[in-house]
Design a protein around this motif. Structure first.
Motif, short mmCIF file in Angstrom:
data_model
loop_
_atom_site.label_atom_id
_atom_site.label_comp_id
_atom_site.label_asym_id
_atom_site.label_seq_id
_atom_site.Cartn_x
_atom_site.Cartn_y
_atom_site.Cartn_z
N ILE A 124 47.15 40.94 58.25
CA ILE A 124 46.26 40.25 57.31
C ILE A 124 46.91 40.24 55.93
N LEU A 125 46.52 39.26 55.13
CA LEU A 125 47.03 39.12 53.78
C LEU A 125 45.96 39.52 52.79
N VAL A 126 46.30 40.46 51.91
CA VAL A 126 45.38 40.96 50.90
C VAL A 126 45.86 40.49 49.53
N PRO A 127 45.11 39.60 48.86
CA PRO A 127 45.56 39.09 47.56
C PRO A 127 45.48 40.14 46.46
N ASP A 128 46.21 39.91 45.40
CA ASP A 128 46.07 40.75 44.22
C ASP A 128 44.64 40.63 43.69
N PRO A 129 44.11 41.70 43.09
CA PRO A 129 42.73 41.64 42.62
C PRO A 129 42.56 40.69 41.43
N GLY A 130 41.49 39.90 41.50
CA GLY A 130 41.13 39.05 40.39
C GLY A 130 40.14 39.76 39.48
N PRO A 131 39.54 39.05 38.55
CA PRO A 131 38.55 39.65 37.66
C PRO A 131 37.45 40.35 38.45
N ALA A 132 37.12 41.58 38.06
CA ALA A 132 36.04 42.38 38.66
C ALA A 132 36.32 42.77 40.11
N GLU A 133 37.59 42.73 40.53
CA GLU A 133 37.96 43.09 41.89
C GLU A 133 38.90 44.30 41.89
N ALA A 134 39.05 44.91 43.08
CA ALA A 134 39.96 46.04 43.24
C ALA A 134 40.58 45.99 44.63
N VAL A 135 41.82 46.42 44.73
CA VAL A 135 42.46 46.65 46.02
C VAL A 135 42.46 48.15 46.27
N VAL A 136 41.99 48.54 47.45
CA VAL A 136 41.87 49.96 47.80
C VAL A 136 42.75 50.25 49.00
N GLN A 137 43.55 51.31 48.89
CA GLN A 137 44.31 51.82 50.02
C GLN A 137 43.37 52.68 50.85
N GLY B 139 39.02 55.88 50.15
CA GLY B 139 40.43 55.67 49.90
C GLY B 139 40.77 55.76 48.43
N ILE B 140 41.95 55.29 48.08
CA ILE B 140 42.47 55.37 46.73
C ILE B 140 42.58 53.97 46.13
N VAL B 141 42.06 53.80 44.93
CA VAL B 141 42.20 52.52 44.24
C VAL B 141 43.68 52.30 43.93
N GLU B 142 44.21 51.18 44.40
CA GLU B 142 45.62 50.86 44.16
C GLU B 142 45.79 50.02 42.90
N SER B 143 44.94 49.02 42.73
CA SER B 143 45.04 48.15 41.57
C SER B 143 43.68 47.53 41.29
N VAL B 144 43.47 47.14 40.05
CA VAL B 144 42.20 46.52 39.64
C VAL B 144 42.48 45.25 38.87
N GLY B 145 41.47 44.36 38.87
CA GLY B 145 41.60 43.11 38.16
C GLY B 145 41.08 43.19 36.74
N GLY C 42 39.00 43.16 33.47
CA GLY C 42 37.63 43.52 33.12
C GLY C 42 37.08 44.73 33.84
N VAL C 43 37.85 45.35 34.73
CA VAL C 43 37.36 46.50 35.47
C VAL C 43 37.55 47.76 34.63
N THR C 44 36.47 48.49 34.40
CA THR C 44 36.53 49.70 33.58
C THR C 44 35.97 50.93 34.28
N ASP C 45 35.14 50.76 35.32
CA ASP C 45 34.49 51.91 35.96
C ASP C 45 35.42 52.69 36.87
N VAL C 46 36.44 52.03 37.43
CA VAL C 46 37.42 52.72 38.26
C VAL C 46 38.81 52.29 37.83
N ALA C 47 39.80 53.12 38.17
CA ALA C 47 41.18 52.85 37.77
C ALA C 47 42.11 53.21 38.92
N ALA D 251 34.89 43.98 45.60
CA ALA D 251 34.41 43.97 44.23
C ALA D 251 34.54 45.38 43.67
N ALA D 252 34.93 45.48 42.41
CA ALA D 252 35.12 46.81 41.83
C ALA D 252 33.84 47.63 41.89
#
Length: 362
Positions: free
Chosen positions: A22-35, A67-73, A75-80, A141-142
């Motif tokens: 599967i293809l997982v895009p880079d996070p956009g605004p208010a989104e997060a990629v989680v490992q 899991g672990i947050v890998e990257s955020v889009g 405007g995301v401030t609650d997680v890093a 979503a973040a």
């Protein structure tokens, strides 16, 4: 740039699941990629595979994860990046009528990632409950990421993402079980046992487990059941009354979701008692016929529990802390650890009642 990862996909109704690229895009605004580190196998995933929720195939399954947050889009401030999180399917909007009334646990407009994950050929995937966590990485979503103490293992923490939270919250949040109360739980799988664990935590003194499988009743005792009833051998309603001085339980949780168990729950509660439906009925089931005078004469409340009426930002960190203090035995829910290739077998074990939770470890 989109990442290629492995994920478990239900390609068509009723067909065995398969591991796909599967293809997982880079996070956009208010989104997060989680490992994803671990994800429990839940009945809801099987319902998706069987087409029992929607027909928007193909589905990327899995939703009970940590899991672990890998990257955020933006405007995301609650997680890093680097935060240890439990994923949830109630990312509250803050704007709907429930949120504006100060009841975000009932948010009517929860949100998910706006971008779509896809198969390698570009086919868009529908992530289970907006999460899709039977995958090495997932886009959410973040607000679906709830930061918790990383001292908890992912196999344990992830269970709060669905089944354990649903059952525990049904007892405490929806049913309002408290010190000295009596509670009966009908159906002692993962959700029912979580309700029992929640009642124990809340200080209930009479906790009655009802099932038709003696193995499950043995599990229920481990979570704090003070009485057990095999409904194949004994009238469940009469047994619950006998255990509560002839009155019925203060709270009865139906963790099965069938007309016959709901009727048992209705008649097994005390006057002014509460019935909580947390077992998910199939669309074809209808409520049993009960004389209207019984509703009036018994008083009390009949409630449905949505996700244990939880607020993830409030409940997940608290419950992880209680686990780390040794007061909530979350580890007992993990029957086995498996890989992504074992999900179909895990569905079979779950269907036959052989496990409380199989947990995929990535």
């Amino acid at each position: 740039m989109a990442q290629k990862v492995n994920g478990v996909v239900a390609l068509a109704k009723g067909q065995p699941v398969s591991v796909e690229t599967i293809l997982v895009p880079d996070p956009g605004p208010a989104e997060a990629v989680v490992q994803v580190q671990a994800c429990g196998v839940c009945h809801t995933d099987l319902h998706y595979r069987e087409g029992g929720i929607t027909d928007e195939f193909p589905f990327l399954l899995g939703h009970e994860a940590a899991g672990i947050v890998e990257s955020v889009g933006e405007g995301v401030t609650d997680v890093a990046p680097g935060d240890f999180v439990v994923l949830n399917w109630r990312a509250v909007c803050g704007q709907c009528r429930a949120c504006r009334k100060g009841r975000p646990q009932y948010c009517f407009d929860t949100h998910n990632a706006r971008q779509k994950m896809t198969l390698a050929d570009g086919t868009e995937l529908s992530p289970a409950l907006g999460i899709g966590a039977f995958a090495e990485k997932t886009l959410v979503a973040a607000g679906q990421c709830t930061k918790v103490d990383p001292a908890a293992t992912p196999q344990v923490a992830g269970l709060l993402g669905c089944g354990v939270m649903a059952g525990l919250g049904a007892a405490i949040n929806t049913g309002g079980v408290g010190r000295g109360d009596s509670i009966a739980v009908i159906g002692c799988g993962g959700v029912g046992d979580a309700a029992i664990a929640g009642a124990t935590l809340a200080g209930a003194t009479t906790i009655i487990a009802v099932d038709t499988d003696d193995r499950k009743l043995d599990w229920a005792r481990e979570f704090g059941a003070t009485h057990t009833v095999n409904a194949r051998k004994t009238d469940a309603v009469e047994a619950i009354k006998e255990a509560t001085g002839g009155f019925g339980a203060d709270v009865v949780v139906d963790a099965v979701g069938r007309p016959e168990t709901w009727k048992q729950a209705f008649f097994a509660r005390d006057l002014a008692g509460t019935v909580v439906l947390v077992g998910v009925p199939t669309p074809d089931l209808v409520a049993p016929e009960i004389p209207l005078i019984e509703y009036f004469g018994r008083g009390g409340a009949l409630k449905s529990s949505w996700y244990g009426d939880c607020l993830p930002s409030r409940d997940f960190p608290m419950l992880v802390d209680l686990y780390l203090q040794g007061r909530l035995p979350l580890e007992r829910f993990v029957t086995e650890e498996i890989g992504l290739d074992d999900i179909e077998t895990a569905f079979e074990k779950m269907h036959h009642g052989d496990v409380l939770r199989s947990v995929a470890v990535l």
